[in-house]
Design a protein around this motif. Structure first.
Motif, mmCIF file in Angstrom:
data_model
loop_
_atom_site.group_PDB
_atom_site.id
_atom_site.type_symbol
_atom_site.label_atom_id
_atom_site.label_comp_id
_atom_site.label_asym_id
_atom_site.label_seq_id
_atom_site.Cartn_x
_atom_site.Cartn_y
_atom_site.Cartn_z
ATOM 1 N N VAL A 69 0.827 -1.203 0.000
ATOM 2 C CA VAL A 69 0.000 0.000 0.000
ATOM 3 C C VAL A 69 0.866 1.261 0.000
ATOM 4 O O VAL A 69 0.588 2.229 -0.722
ATOM 5 N N THR A 73 0.720 4.007 -2.966
ATOM 6 C CA THR A 73 0.078 5.298 -2.685
ATOM 7 C C THR A 73 1.062 6.423 -2.418
ATOM 8 O O THR A 73 0.676 7.585 -2.418
ATOM 9 N N CYS A 184 -5.196 7.299 -0.503
ATOM 10 C CA CYS A 184 -4.410 6.691 0.571
ATOM 11 C C CYS A 184 -5.321 5.932 1.536
ATOM 12 O O CYS A 184 -6.532 5.898 1.357
ATOM 13 N N TYR A 185 -4.716 5.371 2.575
ATOM 14 C CA TYR A 185 -5.429 4.455 3.471
ATOM 15 C C TYR A 185 -5.428 4.948 4.917
ATOM 16 O O TYR A 185 -4.482 5.596 5.370
ATOM 17 N N VAL A 187 -5.699 2.588 8.196
ATOM 18 C CA VAL A 187 -5.722 1.180 8.606
ATOM 19 C C VAL A 187 -6.071 1.118 10.090
ATOM 20 O O VAL A 187 -5.398 1.738 10.918
ATOM 21 N N ASP A 229 -11.236 -2.195 1.725
ATOM 22 C CA ASP A 229 -10.531 -2.886 0.657
ATOM 23 C C ASP A 229 -10.571 -4.390 0.943
ATOM 24 O O ASP A 229 -9.641 -4.961 1.511
ATOM 25 N N TRP A 245 -8.959 -2.217 6.607
ATOM 26 C CA TRP A 245 -8.154 -1.575 5.555
ATOM 27 C C TRP A 245 -9.078 -0.623 4.793
ATOM 28 O O TRP A 245 -9.779 -1.035 3.872
ATOM 29 N N ARG A 247 -9.753 2.494 2.424
ATOM 30 C CA ARG A 247 -9.178 3.343 1.377
ATOM 31 C C ARG A 247 -10.068 4.576 1.202
ATOM 32 O O ARG A 247 -11.283 4.464 1.106
#
Length: 250
Positions: A69, A73, A184-185, A187, A229, A245, A247
């Motif tokens: 990731v 990203t 972007c993520y 988490v 995700d 996760w 996104r």
């Protein structure tokens, strides 16, 4: 890092996509994975790994997913709640170092940074890329301090791994998820608590019905722009962050 894929690379990517979709449709695999995960907790499996000398307290599969990731990203800032021994901060810093550029930083927040851990982190080769803030992640002064460390226009990723109660994680999501850059993520770790027997949590204040996963689903009902995700989870199978996760899509 974007570039045009060759025909061979496109064919391989399509093959992998089919593999992952097959994993997602395989109930036997999912059941075996769940059984393995539950058994692994008896041996405190996540405590047994280090990254560049510091305890990581994560499952390796999540760390492999995280590097994928990060590479895809290209964040400038990774903001983490929960520091413990500092292995995750150092892992994130090492990934950012590989992306290049002096502007990239990891910001770590914890209500208590124990002196021996702070010393070890500050003496580590990755230390120049790490900023630590001691205080509750829900304290507005701490939030403001973290925001001040994020340059305007920076690409931001967020990792939440501190207090695992529903209310605390929901509060963190409301405060820090908006900082995440589209694409972007965010988490959210230890959502798996919802899927484990109640006795797994012991005397901790979280457990089934009150944990990061319940917070994620509450957040998604009130927030616009994030999606789970599931393909990433199908790929790695073993994760402490099922449904965690997230996104940012807009």
């Amino acid at each position: 890092m974007s570039r045009e894929l060759s025909e061979a690379e496109k064919a391989f990517a399509a093959e992998v996509k089919g593999n992952v979709e097959g994993l997602g449709r395989d109930p036997v695999m999912k059941d075996l994975t769940a059984q393995w995960f539950r058994r692994s907790t008896d041996h405190r499996y996540s405590y047994n790994f280090r990254w560049m000398g510091r305890p990581l307290i994560q499952y390796p599969q999540d760390m492999v997913a995280l590097q994928e990731v990060v590479w895809e990203t290209q964040p400038d800032i990774i903001l983490e709640t929960g520091i413990a021994h500092g292995g995750s901060l150092i892992y994130s810093a090492s990934l950012l170092r590989l992306l290049g550029g002096d502007h990239r930083k990891v910001i770590g927040i914890d209500i208590e940074i124990r002196p021996h851990n702070r010393k070890a982190i500050e003496e580590h080769p990755m230390a120049p890329m790490i900023e630590m803030i001691e205080g509750s992640a829900l304290d507005q002064a701490v939030v403001d301090q973290a925001k001040a460390l994020i340059p305007e226009g920076a690409r931001v990723m967020v990792l939440l791994d501190s207090n695992h109660t529903h209310d605390h994680v929901l509060g963190e999501l409301r405060l820090y998820a908006p900082l995440v850059t589209p694409g972007c993520y965010c988490v959210v770790y230890d959502t798996v608590v919802e899927d484990l027997p109640a006795e797994f949590s012991g005397d901790r204040p979280w457990g089934p019905g009150d944990n990061p996963k319940t917070a994620v689903h509450a957040f998604l009902k009130e927030a616009d722009g994030f999606e789970i995700d599931h393909a990433l989870e199908d790929k790695i199978q073993i994760t402490v962050a099922p449904d965690g996760w997230l996104r940012r899509v807009r």
